[in-house]
Motif scaffolding. Structure first.
Motif, short mmCIF file in Angstrom:
data_model
loop_
_atom_site.label_atom_id
_atom_site.label_comp_id
_atom_site.label_asym_id
_atom_site.label_seq_id
_atom_site.Cartn_x
_atom_site.Cartn_y
_atom_site.Cartn_z
N PHE B 420 63.06 -58.49 -29.77
CA PHE B 420 62.79 -57.77 -28.53
C PHE B 420 61.89 -58.59 -27.62
CE2 PHE B 420 61.42 -54.51 -25.63
CZ PHE B 420 62.60 -53.84 -25.43
N PHE B 427 64.35 -61.80 -20.15
CA PHE B 427 64.80 -60.87 -19.09
C PHE B 427 63.89 -60.93 -17.87
CE2 PHE B 427 65.13 -56.70 -17.15
CZ PHE B 427 66.50 -56.55 -17.07
N PRO B 517 54.84 -57.95 -12.70
CA PRO B 517 55.66 -56.76 -12.42
C PRO B 517 55.64 -56.44 -10.93
CG PRO B 517 53.75 -56.21 -13.78
CD PRO B 517 53.82 -57.68 -13.71
N GLU B 518 56.83 -56.21 -10.39
CA GLU B 518 56.94 -56.07 -8.94
C GLU B 518 56.21 -54.87 -8.39
OE1 GLU B 518 60.95 -56.12 -7.47
OE2 GLU B 518 61.44 -57.66 -8.95
N MET C 181 71.76 -50.48 -26.67
CA MET C 181 71.66 -51.60 -25.75
C MET C 181 71.16 -51.08 -24.40
SD MET C 181 74.80 -54.16 -25.33
CE MET C 181 75.31 -53.76 -23.68
N SER C 184 67.49 -50.48 -24.64
CA SER C 184 66.63 -51.66 -24.63
C SER C 184 66.64 -52.32 -23.26
CB SER C 184 67.01 -52.62 -25.76
OG SER C 184 68.17 -53.29 -25.47
N ILE C 185 67.77 -52.26 -22.55
CA ILE C 185 67.76 -52.81 -21.19
C ILE C 185 66.85 -51.97 -20.30
CG2 ILE C 185 69.17 -53.26 -19.15
CD1 ILE C 185 71.44 -54.01 -21.00
N ILE C 187 64.18 -50.41 -21.19
CA ILE C 187 62.79 -50.77 -21.47
C ILE C 187 62.45 -52.11 -20.82
CG2 ILE C 187 61.15 -51.30 -23.31
CD1 ILE C 187 62.71 -49.44 -25.11
N MET C 188 63.40 -53.05 -20.89
CA MET C 188 63.13 -54.35 -20.28
C MET C 188 62.96 -54.20 -18.77
SD MET C 188 65.34 -57.06 -22.44
CE MET C 188 66.93 -56.34 -22.57
N LEU C 189 63.79 -53.35 -18.17
CA LEU C 189 63.65 -53.14 -16.72
C LEU C 189 62.28 -52.54 -16.40
CD1 LEU C 189 67.16 -51.73 -15.77
CD2 LEU C 189 66.14 -53.85 -14.97
N PHE C 191 59.55 -52.91 -18.07
CA PHE C 191 58.53 -53.94 -18.20
C PHE C 191 58.59 -54.91 -17.02
CE2 PHE C 191 57.07 -58.08 -19.76
CZ PHE C 191 55.76 -57.74 -20.05
N LEU C 192 59.81 -55.22 -16.60
CA LEU C 192 59.97 -56.15 -15.49
C LEU C 192 59.35 -55.60 -14.22
CD1 LEU C 192 61.31 -58.67 -14.20
CD2 LEU C 192 63.36 -57.31 -13.91
N TRP C 193 59.60 -54.33 -13.96
CA TRP C 193 59.19 -53.80 -12.66
C TRP C 193 57.80 -53.17 -12.70
CZ3 TRP C 193 64.77 -51.68 -12.14
CH2 TRP C 193 65.58 -52.68 -11.58
N PHE C 194 57.46 -52.56 -13.82
CA PHE C 194 56.19 -51.83 -13.88
C PHE C 194 55.16 -52.50 -14.78
CE2 PHE C 194 59.58 -48.68 -13.24
CZ PHE C 194 59.25 -48.28 -11.97
N GLY C 195 55.61 -53.40 -15.64
CA GLY C 195 54.66 -54.05 -16.55
C GLY C 195 54.25 -53.16 -17.71
N ALA C 215 58.10 -46.78 -6.99
CA ALA C 215 59.25 -47.68 -7.09
C ALA C 215 60.35 -47.22 -6.15
CB ALA C 215 59.76 -47.72 -8.51
N LYS C 219 65.79 -49.09 -8.04
CA LYS C 219 65.28 -49.46 -9.35
C LYS C 219 65.34 -48.30 -10.31
CE LYS C 219 62.30 -53.10 -7.76
NZ LYS C 219 61.12 -53.37 -6.98
#
Lengths: 99, 523, 637
Positions: B420, B427, B517-518, C181, C184-185, C187-189, C191-195, C215, C219
């Motif tokens: 992960f 990612f 993070p954006e 899947m 998990s995507i 969750i990754m999103l 983390f990407l956008w919100f940390g 947001a 998103k």
């Protein structure tokens, strides 16, 4: 006499020796041709020694003679034992060393 | 001068190898016990290294430095960072299990066979590999590293070619042919990689004037050592090629299925869980530190290759008929994840990749060793020759399933954490690649469950109906591995704490920062 | 009090560990250890529930932080639990129904030699499911999410000697993985956008707004759709529904607990829990409602055609979860009702499955309803409890299903606009079909003439009532199915209970509540009447007639499986086979080709080594001549 003529003679002798090595099959003849080439070299060395006026070439010529003598001993021994095992002195008969 | 702990960790198995080889032929069992004891002693030393290592201290610790070939500036320089410590611990941990699992692999053949089986040699070679792998992890001199990186091919060659798996569908003769093919293939692939690396090593010396990793990296960082862009790229490619063969990365992978398929299960574990890790480790340590700009330049291409490895390895695993080759292709998929994590250039990716190396070692060892126990009972590697094993050998089936679940990264088991992290790390910088790689988790479930279903479930095949369950020795091998998988899945902190600072250093080497993070940034 | 939360999970986890590692020594008592620990967890749940009730409604969130799980720079995942009204509801449902089903299984699995393991798996399931609903962040939820998937895999394939069971288990796991899947995507999103992906900072709570408020809609729509994919996998919603029917290969208590009452509702939990995300992403919500509406009709149609009693019930489960997903997609109007229907469904569907299990227990594990008939005389307790469950599910006025389903239909109409009419219409139609297929099950099983025959060995089933240990859980669940709806609606208690977490909005239905209720009841009556006309008034043939095109399609799950088989399975097989070929001939071929050409070249070269001294001499002279010539040439230049 111009010492360069000795060089021409040496080149001639060397070529005769080389040709003999390449075209004759009899091991003894090949051997003698090699000696001829060696002596052609000796002649060159001595000639150059004369031309340059120092003795280096003559000394090397003595070395060559000693080496040639040693070679004769080893070479003739090999040829004799080859002849004993295969009853022939042809170099083409001894062609086992190949892949 | 303090006690040279790192040297001792590598020298002990080396001495053990010589001693084991010197045990008289009649004393087979004594040789085995000696090898086991030495490997346990090495484990103790590795644990000492782990304890003495201070995660918050200097980058390289427990360093040793002696002049070796002064004319070329080659030094005997050792030192470990967090990543190396974790991998040394993994190596030292796995070797006792490999020895124990291969306890009877080199016994003389059935009575009546005149063939000589050098039992001592088998165990000595394993210890020799251990010594070389450990010193490769420790070396901070490029030349020293190179020597052992290459030298470990020799014992591996004999382990694959000399002590291979005798189970083959077309009989022992075919097995023997296949085995030598696999060993030669392994050797040639890695030699070609190594020779290209040798050229790059010499090139590096020409440019930098010495072989010291720390000195060169420092000079690169503060600008005293300038490399032309093209020089740096060529040198990077030379190093990377060797590591990509060893790791292995698509399309340089085809030696691995042969080698793992033909070697016995413990040797297969040695290949994939221990030796191959040197490749991925070296990418992190040498490629990124010595050639930061070239690494960034090559990143897109490497990520694509890694992605292909992930999907391709998994798809091929699905199509295999031979269970050891299946595990080999699964490993190729996993190495894709590791390389992807390294070159994603994020903290999560690289920490995840390091953790992945450790976890993949343990999980593959668990799965492969149980598969080996299974194969030794039936004498066949073909999946189709099994069926219903669950009914006759439930413990064996259970451990096989847990090994499989770890391979498919089930949450709660160690590989999930690392997978992960790698996915998240990739990612955040490359969303599309991250999403495609996520398909890998579905494919992983497919090949593991198909393997389990075909071998373990269904009606009991007559050939397996008398199969004994796991013996005590085998249980001793598998149970600790499984316990470790669960422990590191629930509490990976001991490893991440050690690895994180080292990864931060690497990140600063390549001048990369994690993406922010954006939404939080916008606030 | 917070410290009890971990014990909720620890009890069944301990049970799983002890039972699975304990070996044969525990064979005799294993089932009781498992049951006891399940009840212990239930007891902890009740204590915590009492504690929550004693608090102010806004203060009813307990959190427990155990340890930091994964920490790499800004990526932070903790093992931390959150117990609020929403998770409390689930805890009580899971441990309550779970304990009852443990008890039932003591009787049901009495003669199975691997029963210790069965209870170990059941406990593992409870632990994973509790982890799922108690987790304080999405990653920990993911652990529970896959944990229940694993338990479900193990339990569907519990009778591993049957190839069909092993295949069904694998299929369930794989289809679920596709959904995972999505999670998990998602969750990754996040983390990407919100940390972060922890509930508190992300979704807000206790008066604090979460980060999702900042947001953009795009998103949140992306995250919402990924969460929906996850929910589709776990909750068997179209297009990932195909595994649920096959999952009936597992022992019946498993079908009752995992594939009816609890695990399959996890998707609904996920959507309701992520309400803050969906509320701000109307497009995602619309897709959720569409998925719900399609599935509720899909499941209902499939349920009408199945002759296997468990598969008919599985179709029904799919359809009922479709209702819940539909409600959850409606936003704050529907969240409470989704959960309410989830709980009442947990009671009556578990009861129905246990009833089905009881019937099978008495009928030598026969599942074909065409070989039942007239069983009400032989097993009265089963008949009565099953009957009450039946009345509850078709929405008979006064019983639990009536209240919860009626509210969902109302909420669907209240969405407003054309969508509201379409969704409401679907829900109403679904109610009619539900009444039809459940009446069909009821009539074929308990009414009419007996249709069973001796099997090939001459064993004729002797239907008999099940032992007390099985009937008591059925009775308790039947009481629940009757009373739950009424209790939940008593002074809108359920709405008040959940409102602080999910929010609630009454909405404005274009029709009055009375009209909708009337329509619902009318639909139900029509459905029952048609079923009675078809199966009650004339004898049921013991062999299934060919049936209409629709019936045949429904029997085959509307050909969805066939589609999967042709496109995915066959396609995948071809892909892997061709890749194996490519790997062998192309990738490996390049390498082997290089080796072969090097070999060929050396084969040519070695001819030079012919053994004749004189030819060696020629090459020597030639070489020397070339060297000299080169040297001279170099000089000249």
């Amino acid at each position: 006499m111009n010492p360069v003529n000795y060089l021409y003679l040496a080149a001639l002798l060397f070529s005769i020796g080389a040709t003999g090595v390449l075209i004759r099959r009899n091991a003894i003849v090949v051997f003698m041709c090699i000696e001829l080439m060696l002596n052609a070299c000796n002649l060159t060395l001595v000639a150059f020694s004369r031309m340059h006026g120092n003795l280096d070439g003559q000394i090397i010529a003595f070395f060559t003679m000693v080496v040639a003598a040693a070679e004769v001993v080893v070479g003739l021994a090999i040829i004799v034992s080859l002849f004993r095992s295969r009853h022939s002195a042809s170099v083409d008969d001894a062609s086992l060393m190949k892949l | 001068m303090s006690f040279p702990l790192l040297t001792a960790t590598a020298v002990l198995p080396a001495i053990g190898a010589i001693a084991t080889a010197a045990v008289p032929a009649a004393q087979r069992t004594a040789a085995k016990w000696l090898a086991l004891l030495v490997s346990l002693g090495t484990l103790a030393l590795a644990i000492t290294v782990l304890v003495r290592f201070d995660p918050d201290g200097d980058r390289y610790q427990l360093t040793e430095s002696h002049s070796w070939i002064a004319e070329f500036g080659v030094r005997y320089e050792l030192g470990v960072d967090g990543i190396a410590v974790a991998l040394i611990a993994l190596t030292a941990l796995l070797i006792p299990f490999i020895i124990l699992a291969g306890w009877h692999d080199a016994d003389p053949l059935e009575t009546g066979s005149k063939r000589w089986r050098p039992t001592q040699g088998f165990f000595a070679l394993i210890l020799a590999v251990e010594a070389m792998v450990i010193i490769s992890f420790e070396a901070t001199d490029v030349f020293l590293f190179y020597i052992f990186f290459e030298a470990m091919l020799i014992p591996m060659y004999f382990l694959i070619g000399g002590f291979g798996d005798r189970a083959h569908e077309h009989g022992e003769k075919a097995a023997s042919t296949q085995r030598s093919y696999a060993a030669v293939k392994f050797l040639l692939y890695n030699l070609v990689g190594g020779l290209i690396m040798l050229a790059a090593v010499i090139g590096l010396y020409v440019v930098a004037g010495n072989f010291s990793l720390q000195a060169i990296a420092e000079a690169r960082a503060n600008g005293t050592l300038d490399m032309a862009t093209n020089t740096e790229r060529w040198l990077f490619l030379g190093f990377f090629f060797a590591f990509a063969v060893k790791a292995p990365l698509w399309p340089l992978h085809t030696w691995l299925p042969n080698a793992m398929g033909e070697a016995t299960a413990p040797v297969a574990v040695l290949i994939t869980a221990v030796v191959d890790k040197v490749g991925t480790f070296a990418m992190l340590r040498f490629c990124l530190q010595l050639f930061p700009e070239a690494s960034k330049w090559a990143t897109p291409a490497i990520l694509v290759l890694a992605l292909i490895s992930i999907v391709y390895g998994a798809l091929l695993a699905v199509g295999q008929r031979d269970m050891k080759r299946l595990i080999a292709y699964a490993s190729i998929s996993h190495f894709g994840f590791i390389i992807m994590g390294i070159f994603a250039m994020t903290s999560q990716g690289q920490s995840g990749a390091t953790l992945y190396m450790v976890n993949h070692g343990i999980s593959t060892a668990a799965l492969m060793l149980v598969a080996g126990f299974l194969i030794s009972r039936r004498g066949s590697r073909l999946i189709a020759d099994y069926g219903g094993v669950q009914k006759v050998a439930p413990v064996l089936a259970g451990t096989f399933l847990i090994g499989g679940l770890a391979t498919l990264s089930l949450p709660g088991l160690a590989p999930f954490v690392s997978e992960f992290l790698v996915l998240v790390g990739t990612f955040t910088r490359y969303p599309v690649i991250g999403i495609i790689a996520t398909f890998g988790i579905v494919l992983a479930a497919l090949y593991v469950l198909v393997l389990y279903q075909r071998t373990m479930t269904g009606p009991v095949k007559p050939e397996v109906s008398a199969m004994p369950d796991l013996r005590v020795r085998e249980l001793v091998v598998v149970a600790p591995l499984i316990a470790l998988l669960i422990f590191l899945g629930v509490y990976p902190k001991p490893i991440t704490d050690i690895v994180n600072p080292a990864v931060q250093q690497t990140m600063s080497d390549v001048h990369k920062k994690d993406p922010q993070p954006e939404v939080e940034a916008a606030k | 009090m917070e410290n009890l939360i971990a014990l909720l999970i620890a009890a069944p986890l301990l049970g799983a560990a002890v039972l699975l590692c304990g070996g044969r020594r525990l064979d005799a008592v294993g089932q009781w250890i498992g049951t006891l620990l399940s009840f212990a967890s239930f007891a902890f749940g009740v204590v915590l529930f009492a504690d929550l009730l004693g608090k102010d409604p806004e203060q009813r969130t307990l959190t427990q932080h155990l340890f930091s799980w994964i920490q790499v720079e800004s990526f932070q995942a903790d093992v931390a639990f959150r117990l609020d009204q929403l998770s409390m509801t689930f805890v009580l449902l899971i441990t309550g129904v779970g304990s009852l089903i443990h008890l039932y299984s003591v009787g049901y699995m009495e003669h199975d030699e691997r029963r210790r393991r069965f209870f170990g798996y059941l406990n593992l399931f409870l632990a994973a499911m509790l982890l799922l609903v108690l987790a304080d962040n999405y990653l920990l939820l993911y652990v529970g999410w896959e944990g229940v998937g694993l338990a479900s895999y193990l339990l569907i394939g519990f009778w591993q000697h049957k190839p069909s069971a092993a295949t069904a288990a694998k299929k369930a796991f794989l289809v679920n993985r596709v959904g995972d899947m999505g999670l998990s995507i998602a969750i990754m999103l996040m983390f990407l956008w919100f940390g972060t992906f922890a509930f508190g900072p992300l979704l807000g709570g206790e008066g604090e707004p979460g980060m999702v408020g900042d947001a953009s809609e795009g998103k949140l729509t992306a995250i919402g759709l990924m969460l929906l994919l996850a929910a589709c996998g776990k909750s068997a919603q179209v297009p990932l529904q195909s595994w649920l029917g096959d999952a009936m290969e597992g022992p019946t208590p498993v079908s009752a607990l995992i594939h009816a009452a609890t695990m399959v509702t996890a998707g609904v939990y996920l959507i309701v829990r992520s309400g803050a995300i969906f509320n701000a992403a109307p497009d995602a919500q619309l897709v959720v409602t569409i998925v719900g509406a399609v599935t509720l009709l899909f499941g209902a149609i499939v349920g009408c055609a199945k002759d296997d009693i468990k598969k008919a019930l599985a179709g029904s489960t799919m359809s009922q979860i479709g209702y819940m997903v539909l409600a959850a997609g409606l936003g704050p109007i529907g969240y409470v009702f989704a959960i309410m229907h989830l709980v009442t469904h947990g009671f009556f569907k578990a009861g129905l499955f246990l009833g089905a299990g009881s019937v099978m227990h008495g009928m030598n594990d026969e599942v074909d309803m065409r070989k039942y008939g007239g069983l009400r005389k032989y097993m009265p307790v089963t008949f009565v409890t099953f009957g009450l469950g039946y009345l509850a599910i078709i929405g008979f006025p006064g019983l639990s299903g009536f209240f919860s389903k009626d509210k969902i239909i109302e909420a669907a109409f209240a969405k407003g606009g054309t969508e509201g009419w379409i969704l409401g219409g679907c829900a109403l139609l679904g109610a009619a079909i539900t009444a039809f297929y459940m009446t069909r099950v009821m009539l074929m099983t308990f009414f009419g003439e007996k249709r069973w025959q001796p099997d090939e060995n001459g064993n004729e089933p002797h239907p008999h009532e099940s032992p007390k240990v099985m009937t008591i859980p059925m009775i308790v669940l039947a009481v629940g199915s009757v009373a739950a709806g009424f209790l939940f609606n008593w002074q809108s208690s359920f709405i008040h209970w959940l409102e602080p977490i999910t929010g609630h909005d009454h909405g404005h239905a274009p029709l009055s509540a009375g009209v909708i209720t009337g329509a619902t009841v009318a639909c139900m009556v029509i459905g029952v009447a048609i079923a009675y006309g078809q199966y009650g008034r004339r004898p049921v043939p013991a062999v299934a007639p060919r049936g209409s095109v629709l019936t045949r399609a429904a029997r085959r799950d509307l050909y969805q499986d066939d589609f999967n088989h042709v496109v995915l399975v066959r396609g995948g097989e071809h892909l892997t086979r061709s890749l194996v070929y490519v790997d062998h001939t192309l990738v490996d071929g390049v390498v082997n080709g290089t080796a072969a050409s090097v070999g060929g070249l050396s084969g040519r070269m070695r001819r030079l080594q012919n053994g004749f001294v004189r030819s060696y001499a020629v090459s020597m002279f030639g070489g020397v001549a070339i060297l000299i010539a080169a040297t001279l040439l170099m000089r000249a230049v």
